[in-house]
Scaffold this motif. Structure first.
Motif, PDB file in Angstrom:
ATOM      1  N   PRO A  83      -3.775  -0.992   4.762  1.00 14.52           N
ATOM      2  CA  PRO A  83      -3.574   0.458   4.746  1.00 14.52           C
ATOM      3  C   PRO A  83      -3.759   1.055   6.140  1.00 14.52           C
ATOM      4  O   PRO A  83      -4.689   0.699   6.859  1.00 14.52           O
ATOM      5  CB  PRO A  83      -4.662   0.955   3.789  1.00 14.52           C
ATOM      6  N   ASN A  90      -9.606   5.307   3.165  1.00 15.20           N
ATOM      7  CA  ASN A  90      -8.859   4.083   3.434  1.00 15.20           C
ATOM      8  C   ASN A  90      -9.511   2.905   2.689  1.00 15.20           C
ATOM      9  O   ASN A  90      -8.831   2.080   2.084  1.00 15.20           O
ATOM     10  CB  ASN A  90      -8.827   3.818   4.950  1.00 15.20           C
ATOM     11  N   ILE A  97      -8.470   2.687  -0.900  1.00 10.97           N
ATOM     12  CA  ILE A  97      -7.140   2.067  -1.042  1.00 10.97           C
ATOM     13  C   ILE A  97      -7.234   0.556  -0.813  1.00 10.97           C
ATOM     14  O   ILE A  97      -6.686  -0.246  -1.569  1.00 10.97           O
ATOM     15  CB  ILE A  97      -6.135   2.682  -0.023  1.00 10.97           C
ATOM     16  N   ALA A 140      -2.687   5.444   3.850  1.00 11.16           N
ATOM     17  CA  ALA A 140      -4.051   5.680   3.354  1.00 11.16           C
ATOM     18  C   ALA A 140      -4.506   7.027   3.899  1.00 11.16           C
ATOM     19  O   ALA A 140      -3.950   7.518   4.881  1.00 11.16           O
ATOM     20  CB  ALA A 140      -4.983   4.579   3.834  1.00 11.16           C
ATOM     21  N   ASP A 178       0.831  -1.209   0.000  1.00 11.54           N
ATOM     22  CA  ASP A 178       0.000   0.000   0.000  1.00 11.54           C
ATOM     23  C   ASP A 178       0.861   1.254   0.000  1.00 11.54           C
ATOM     24  O   ASP A 178       1.931   1.245   0.586  1.00 11.54           O
ATOM     25  CB  ASP A 178      -0.891   0.022   1.242  1.00 11.54           C
ATOM     26  N   PRO A 179       0.375   2.318  -0.504  1.00 10.64           N
ATOM     27  CA  PRO A 179      -0.850   2.399  -1.299  1.00 10.64           C
ATOM     28  C   PRO A 179      -0.581   2.135  -2.776  1.00 10.64           C
ATOM     29  O   PRO A 179       0.482   2.468  -3.290  1.00 10.64           O
ATOM     30  CB  PRO A 179      -1.274   3.859  -1.095  1.00 10.64           C
TER      31      PRO A 179
END
Ligand code: B1M
Lengths: 233, 489
Positions: free
Chosen positions: B245, B258, B261, B251, B217-218
């Motif tokens: 995340p 969030n 993501i 995120a 991530d991300p």
């Protein structure tokens, strides 16, 4: 704009984490032919001190701190050529080369450590993640940092910290740099085992030991320029 | 003695939603927009070639694929909604049918509170054997995820295979490693699985292990994980990708952001898998959380996690693909009040949203320290949740009007046949302490922790899981030796 007013604004950009504005004010100071060191000490650093205080009292959070660090970095980038031209080479606390070791892509912790070091007045060169031993060695050779910082979060990638130290030894570069290791999987015991100079349990600890290195560094003592006040947690 | 019992899954009746259909649509559209406009990093030539052929726009230098929404939706439509995660013993098969929730262990810890000394130490292969054995015994735990800890006493290059061996030999339940993160290791793991079930075709019908990856991530994936999952999917071994995340760090600070993501990072690799191997069994996975605002740490527990757990399962239900949700996994350092609070909520919420797979029990400090006691106590939390989620059944028999009439005013129900018939449905603790005060004091003030310690020790001393035939044990060792030869330089 009056000098005093400019300094107050500089401090404010750090306090509010206004990254672009911090850079603009630095350019303004250059235009006004204000000594960068004076601008840093009377302007930006005041903001950093306040940020540190607010973090200590619980009013500020980590993102405030990181943004303050970024704003500071922006301002210093503007001043950089002027400071260099005055041959005040070691203008800051020192230089840190930072990276996450080969095979490891965790970068949140390393990023926080980097921002905090910047906020504490270090120049930080971040090599990113998945950094090979050779790349660390090359960076040490070329950039001659005071501190080499390696992050590892996996038990499978920790041995790569050792590999880098061995490579530094082979290349006879080990004595030229302090090595700091950290990351979730890393312990003080491990740091000692691989003969690192320091272990950072968290970002605060990383800053504290780096400051200790800076205080004892011969390079720094020979340097007459004032050091920048640090955020103290 | 083999003390095998049937797996206790949950068939939840209670249902809780936190997103409206409109909210889900908005998150879905935002995820599509990000995949199409910003793209996702797939640092594997193999993966990029597959995506390019399907119509994604590739930036080779940055290894980013921008995937048009039509490509995403066409691919995702091919993923099966239901399939089975098999056990070495077929009575341990888990039907992912949208009706059941299954609990696993947590995984990839690096330290252990030693059961004998109580002291924290590095994890080893033996801990995998022990925790797999407890998994085999505990009816609450449906599959072994992780492995629970890393086998730090074997060479890193082949560690995942040693870990798999330790798990295969100590439980007959399904195994889902999170450590098969390179193509060569995946190939050897498949060879091991195939050896046990009697061939590669049999493994496809009876996948006794599945593979969980992490997203970076991300908006990114890992090369090794992608390539390992591609070969796994080709062999019919189920695979999924787990983003974690952290709001504020990887995120946006907002939970909806969030979730965008989380959706992109979990969905995009499944798109790749479905393009390459249409119809391959895949699952969503996620452990979204919020950063600790003071230390930057991965909190592992907190109200945001619980909200996102429900929300993301709703999103996965929308795509009609099973979800494995990070559940339990407290941030507490010891099996204490914080661990209990964290894990009660983190266990309950995904069940209330009918999440297929819950990972999982037994680790502390953000999935870093194994506690055998916590493992047992988390099972108890699960047991309470099971009772809760299964709700209240209302019919003639359960209304018991006849019995109430017979007992009448002021009587009691103790001796009623109806009572004896139904009393077993009343929840009974294993480690909760309900002894009277004086007895508790006289017994040395022992609470749940002491009981859990005794229980873990008892299981390790008494339970003998169905062993793997010795010829197969030898074959696993041979495969690991071959891997050592190839992979240890
Ligand atoms: C130079 O000097 C210094 C000094 C101090 C230093 C320093 C350097 N570096 C750090 N510090 C210190 O200061 C920081 C601030 O206080 C601290 O940094 P930390 O990094 O420790 O803390 C951060 C602020 C917050 N913490 C984190 O960011 C890490 C949290 C956990 C949950 C974690 C995350 C988030 C992730 N992961 Co990973 N991940 C876990 C972690 C478990 C945990 N609770 O730590 C761990 C480390 N991961 C693990 C695993 C297994 C994996 N992960 C993987 C991937 C990921 C994500 C990409 C999903 C994500 C990282 C996202 C990113 N951009 O970094 C995979 C590996 C990828 C790779 N090759 O690197 C993968 C292998 C999973 C897979 N199957 O793909 C486990 C390791 C097990 C082991 N045997 O080592 C793990 C303990 C979780 C678990 N139990 O599964 C201090 O350590």
């Amino acid at each position: 704009m009056q000098e005093q007013e400019l300094f107050a604004k500089m401090s404010h950009t750090i306090l509010k984490g206004e990254i672009e504005e911090a850079g603009e004010l630095a350019r303004k100071a250059v235009e006004m032919k204000i000594d960068p060191i004076v601008a840093v000490n009377n302007g930006y650093t005041k903001g950093l001190d306040e940020v540190g205080r607010l973090f200590r009292t619980g009013e500020y959070f980590l993102p405030d701190l990181v943004a303050a660090g970024e704003a500071m970095k922006h301002a210093l980038d503007v001043f950089d050529p002027f400071l260099k031209s005055r041959k005040t080479e070691k203008k800051l606390m020192g230089t840190v080369v930072l990276g996450t070791v080969e095979g490891d892509f965790h970068d949140i912790g390393k990023g926080i450590v980097g921002s905090m070091l910047v906020a504490a007045g270090f120049e930080v060169i971040d090599l990113g993640v998945n950094v090979s031993a050779q790349k660390f060695l090359n960076a040490v050779k070329e950039l001659k940092p005071d501190i080499l910082g390696m992050s590892a979060l996996l038990t499978t990638t920790m041995p790569n910290q050792k590999k880098v130290i061995e490579l530094l030894e082979e290349a006879q570069e080990r004595q030229n740099v302090k090595v700091m290791v950290g990351g979730a999987a890393v312990t003080n015991k491990w740091a000692m085992e691989i003969s690192a100079d320091a272990y950072g349990e968290d970002a605060m600890a990383a800053v504290t030991v780096s400051e200790q290195f800076a205080a004892t560094s011969v390079k720094n003592q020979a340097n007459l320029t004032p050091t920048i006040n640090r955020i103290r947690m | 003695m083999n003390l095998k019992r049937n797996i206790r899954s949950i068939q939840p009746k209670l249902k809780m939603d936190v997103l409206s259909p409109d909210d889900i649509a908005k998150i879905h559209e935002a995820a599509l927009e990000i995949m199409e406009d910003v793209g996702v990093r797939f640092p594997s030539e193999k993966a990029l070639n597959i995506l390019e052929q399907a119509g994604a726009q590739i930036d080779r230098s940055r290894m980013i694929a921008k995937i048009p929404s039509t490509v995403v939706m066409d691919a995702i439509d091919k993923a099966p909604a239901h399939y089975t995660l098999a056990g070495r013993d077929m009575s341990n098969d888990l039907a992912l049918d949208g009706k059941h929730c299954y609990l696993s262990t947590d995984g990839c810890g690096i330290e252990v509170y030693d059961l004998e000394t109580g002291i924290k130490r590095s994890s080893s292969k033996k801990d995998i054997e022990d925790s797999a054995l407890i998994t085999d015994y505990q009816d609450c735990i449906a599959f072994y995820w992780g492995p629970m800890v890393s086998a730090q006493d074997v060479p890193a290059e082949v560690r995942p295979l040693h870990e798999l061996e330790a798990a295969f030999t100590h439980t007959t339940k399904h195994i889902q490693p999170e450590t098969i993160i390179t193509e060569p290791i995946a190939k050897y793991a498949i060879e091991m699985g195939a050896a046990i079930v009697g061939g590669i075709q049999e493994l496809r019908r009876h996948p006794i292990f599945s593979v969980m990856q992490c997203s970076t991530d991300p908006l990114g994936q890992d090369k090794g994980s992608l390539e390992a999952s591609l070969v796994s999917a080709e062999a019919g071994v189920p695979t999924g990708f787990m983003p974690m995340p952290m709001s504020c760090a990887t995120a946006p600070a907002t939970l909806a952001g969030n979730l965008v993501i989380t959706t992109v990072d979990s969905l995009s690799p499944l798109v790749l898998i479905q393009i390459a191997h249409p119809g391959a069994p895949v699952f969503f996975a996620a452990a979204p959380t919020a950063m600790d605002l003071r230390t930057g740490g991965y909190t592992g527990g907190g109200p945001e996690d619980h909200l996102m757990a429900i929300a993301f399962n709703q999103i996965c239900a929308f795509y009609n693909i099973p979800l494995s949700m990070g559940a339990y996994a407290t941030g507490a350092k010891e099996p204490d009040w914080q661990a209990a609070v964290d894990n009660s909520f983190a266990g309950l919420m995904p069940v209330l949203s009918h999440t297929a797979l819950l990972t999982g029990v037994g680790l502390l400090y953000g999935s870093q320290i194994l506690s055998y006691q916590q493992m047992i106590m988390d099972c108890e939390i699960y047991d309470i949740i099971k009772k809760l989620a299964e709700g209240i059944e209302v019919n003639e028999e359960t209304l018991a009007v006849d019995v109430i009439k017979r007992v009448g005013v002021g009587g009691n129900f103790l001796a009623e046949k109806h009572t004896r018939k139904h009393m077993h449905n009343i929840w009974q603790p294993v480690v909760f302490d309900r002894t009277p005060y004086d007895a508790w004091e006289a017994g040395g003030k022992k609470g749940a922790y002491s009981k859990a310690t005794a229980k873990a020790k008892w299981i390790l001393a008494n339970h003998k899981p169905t062993p793997l035939e010795s010829a197969l044990q030898k074959e696993l060792k041979r495969i690991i030796r071959a891997a050592e030869k190839e992979l240890i330089r």
